[in-house]
Scaffold this motif. Structure first.
Motif, PDB file in Angstrom:
ATOM      1  N   UNK A 116       0.787  -1.231   0.000  1.00 52.17           N
ATOM      2  CA  UNK A 116       0.000   0.000   0.000  1.00 52.17           C
ATOM      3  C   UNK A 116       0.822   1.286   0.000  1.00 52.17           C
ATOM      4  N   UNK A 117       2.079   1.241   0.480  1.00 52.45           N
ATOM      5  CA  UNK A 117       2.795   2.497   0.715  1.00 52.45           C
ATOM      6  C   UNK A 117       4.122   2.659  -0.017  1.00 52.45           C
ATOM      7  N   UNK A 118       4.582   1.661  -0.751  1.00 54.52           N
ATOM      8  CA  UNK A 118       5.896   1.767  -1.402  1.00 54.52           C
ATOM      9  C   UNK A 118       6.016   3.033  -2.238  1.00 54.52           C
ATOM     10  N   UNK A 119       5.031   3.320  -3.048  1.00 55.90           N
ATOM     11  CA  UNK A 119       5.088   4.490  -3.924  1.00 55.90           C
ATOM     12  C   UNK A 119       5.083   5.796  -3.124  1.00 55.90           C
ATOM     13  N   UNK A 120       4.162   5.927  -2.180  1.00 59.12           N
ATOM     14  CA  UNK A 120       4.057   7.159  -1.387  1.00 59.12           C
ATOM     15  C   UNK A 120       5.282   7.380  -0.508  1.00 59.12           C
ATOM     16  N   UNK A 121       5.964   6.285  -0.113  1.00 59.33           N
ATOM     17  CA  UNK A 121       7.186   6.383   0.693  1.00 59.33           C
ATOM     18  C   UNK A 121       8.423   6.635  -0.168  1.00 59.33           C
ATOM     19  N   UNK A 122       8.270   6.532  -1.487  1.00 54.11           N
ATOM     20  CA  UNK A 122       9.419   6.581  -2.407  1.00 54.11           C
ATOM     21  C   UNK A 122      10.436   5.520  -2.001  1.00 54.11           C
ATOM     22  N   UNK A 123       9.928   4.316  -1.771  1.00 56.02           N
ATOM     23  CA  UNK A 123      10.739   3.217  -1.234  1.00 56.02           C
ATOM     24  C   UNK A 123      10.880   2.073  -2.226  1.00 56.02           C
ATOM     25  N   UNK A 124      11.133   2.402  -3.478  1.00 57.10           N
ATOM     26  CA  UNK A 124      11.276   1.372  -4.494  1.00 57.10           C
ATOM     27  C   UNK A 124      12.608   0.629  -4.370  1.00 57.10           C
ATOM     28  N   UNK A 125      13.609   1.238  -3.757  1.00 56.81           N
ATOM     29  CA  UNK A 125      14.920   0.625  -3.578  1.00 56.81           C
ATOM     30  C   UNK A 125      14.816  -0.493  -2.536  1.00 56.81           C
ATOM     31  N   UNK A 126      15.223  -1.721  -2.879  1.00 55.56           N
ATOM     32  CA  UNK A 126      15.141  -2.831  -1.919  1.00 55.56           C
ATOM     33  C   UNK A 126      15.915  -2.561  -0.617  1.00 55.56           C
ATOM     34  N   UNK A 127      16.944  -1.720  -0.669  1.00 56.97           N
ATOM     35  CA  UNK A 127      17.708  -1.394   0.541  1.00 56.97           C
ATOM     36  C   UNK A 127      16.846  -0.686   1.591  1.00 56.97           C
ATOM     37  N   UNK A 128      15.848   0.079   1.148  1.00 53.29           N
ATOM     38  CA  UNK A 128      14.943   0.737   2.099  1.00 53.29           C
ATOM     39  C   UNK A 128      14.348  -0.318   3.029  1.00 53.29           C
ATOM     40  N   UNK A 129      13.839  -1.377   2.461  1.00 56.30           N
ATOM     41  CA  UNK A 129      13.180  -2.424   3.234  1.00 56.30           C
ATOM     42  C   UNK A 129      14.188  -3.265   3.998  1.00 56.30           C
ATOM     43  N   UNK A 130      15.337  -3.529   3.408  1.00 54.99           N
ATOM     44  CA  UNK A 130      16.377  -4.328   4.063  1.00 54.99           C
ATOM     45  C   UNK A 130      16.843  -3.660   5.351  1.00 54.99           C
ATOM     46  N   UNK A 131      17.019  -2.344   5.342  1.00 60.08           N
ATOM     47  CA  UNK A 131      17.503  -1.613   6.517  1.00 60.08           C
ATOM     48  C   UNK A 131      16.471  -1.557   7.650  1.00 60.08           C
ATOM     49  N   UNK A 132      15.242  -1.900   7.354  1.00 58.75           N
ATOM     50  CA  UNK A 132      14.174  -1.814   8.349  1.00 58.75           C
ATOM     51  C   UNK A 132      13.643  -3.182   8.784  1.00 58.75           C
ATOM     52  N   UNK A 133      14.209  -4.245   8.264  1.00 59.91           N
ATOM     53  CA  UNK A 133      13.651  -5.574   8.485  1.00 59.91           C
ATOM     54  C   UNK A 133      13.688  -6.038   9.938  1.00 59.91           C
ATOM     55  N   UNK A 134      14.531  -5.482  10.798  1.00 59.37           N
ATOM     56  CA  UNK A 134      14.579  -5.890  12.205  1.00 59.37           C
ATOM     57  C   UNK A 134      13.543  -5.157  13.063  1.00 59.37           C
ATOM     58  N   UNK A 135      12.816  -4.220  12.470  1.00 64.46           N
ATOM     59  CA  UNK A 135      11.848  -3.415  13.229  1.00 64.46           C
ATOM     60  C   UNK A 135      10.679  -4.257  13.717  1.00 64.46           C
ATOM     61  N   UNK A 136      10.142  -3.834  14.864  1.00 74.34           N
ATOM     62  CA  UNK A 136       8.955  -4.473  15.428  1.00 74.34           C
ATOM     63  C   UNK A 136       7.734  -3.570  15.368  1.00 74.34           C
ATOM     64  N   UNK A 137       7.979  -2.262  15.189  1.00 78.05           N
ATOM     65  CA  UNK A 137       6.898  -1.278  15.169  1.00 78.05           C
ATOM     66  C   UNK A 137       7.107  -0.320  14.008  1.00 78.05           C
ATOM     67  N   UNK A 138       6.000   0.199  13.484  1.00 75.74           N
ATOM     68  CA  UNK A 138       6.071   1.176  12.403  1.00 75.74           C
ATOM     69  C   UNK A 138       5.001   2.240  12.603  1.00 75.74           C
ATOM     70  N   UNK A 139       5.381   3.462  12.276  1.00 76.86           N
ATOM     71  CA  UNK A 139       4.447   4.585  12.234  1.00 76.86           C
ATOM     72  C   UNK A 139       4.536   5.161  10.835  1.00 76.86           C
ATOM     73  N   UNK A 140       3.410   5.252  10.148  1.00 75.60           N
ATOM     74  CA  UNK A 140       3.356   5.870   8.834  1.00 75.60           C
ATOM     75  C   UNK A 140       2.437   7.062   8.917  1.00 75.60           C
ATOM     76  N   UNK A 141       2.854   8.166   8.292  1.00 73.02           N
ATOM     77  CA  UNK A 141       2.121   9.425   8.381  1.00 73.02           C
ATOM     78  C   UNK A 141       1.959  10.033   6.999  1.00 73.02           C
ATOM     79  N   UNK A 142       0.727  10.192   6.555  1.00 77.55           N
ATOM     80  CA  UNK A 142       0.474  10.922   5.318  1.00 77.55           C
ATOM     81  C   UNK A 142       0.672  12.401   5.632  1.00 77.55           C
ATOM     82  N   UNK A 143       1.317  13.118   4.717  1.00 78.25           N
ATOM     83  CA  UNK A 143       1.608  14.540   4.948  1.00 78.25           C
ATOM     84  C   UNK A 143       1.136  15.395   3.778  1.00 78.25           C
TER      85      UNK A 143
END
Length: 177
Positions: A116-143
């Motif tokens: 749902x959010x890859x495009x709005x996050x500008x997170x098409x680079x696989x490294x974006x997701x790789x660097x966050x894979x250990x996370x347990x919580x996420x906050x997403x904010x539309x601006x």
């Protein structure tokens, strides 16, 4: 309201910078003189290219991923203002939070966020997701209501990537009771 000295300096400077802009003037009027904010005000420290992408209006959702529950998780709400600061650099803009999603991460929520959010996050680079894979919580904010500013020095020296400067009036009542 207990505010550190650098916070007061930033709020004073922002009050001057938004003079004449009716929308943003409301957010910063009354702060520092005992007035309670009608919304929360947060300082978000951003890496490039994400800061520039928000300022250009291309990135419409900001995210924070963490291993434990910490701000902005549970601390930000729709209507709050974000002060946008470059990592190791100046404040360069403002934006308003229009919607917030909080996630306790599991396989299902990770898949939903990516879908749902890859495009709005500008997170098409696989490294974006790789660097966050250990996370347990996420906050997403539309601006929205992105407001570029001339560079404003901020003497914040700690390593926090997110600072709650003020809580909204409703949050203040809940958090202080």
């Amino acid at each position: 309201m207990s505010v550190a000295r650098w916070d007061l300096e930033v709020l004073d400077r922002l009050r001057l910078e938004v003079q004449g802009d009716f929308f943003w003037q409301r957010y910063f009027s009354g702060l520092g003189d005992g007035g309670a904010p009608s919304c929360g005000i947060h300082l978000a420290v951003l890496l490039e290219p994400y800061l520039t992408l928000i300022l250009k209006g291309e990135k419409t959702v900001e995210s924070r991923f963490s291993m434990r529950r910490c701000a902005p998780f549970g601390a930000v709400q729709a209507g709050d203002a974000l002060i946008l600061k470059r990592q190791s650099g100046p404040i360069l803009g403002l934006c308003r939070v229009t919607h917030v999603w909080f996630y306790t991460l599991d396989k299902s929520s990770w898949n939903a966020i990516r879908r749902e959010f890859t495009s709005a996050l500008c997170a098409q680079d696989p490294d974006f997701w790789k660097h966050r894979q250990a996370a347990s919580f996420a906050t997403l904010m539309a601006v929205d209501r992105v407001y570029p500013l001339p560079p404003i020095h901020c003497s914040k020296r700690d390593r926090r990537g997110w600072v709650v400067i003020t809580k909204s009036g409703a949050q203040s009542k809940l958090w202080n009771s």
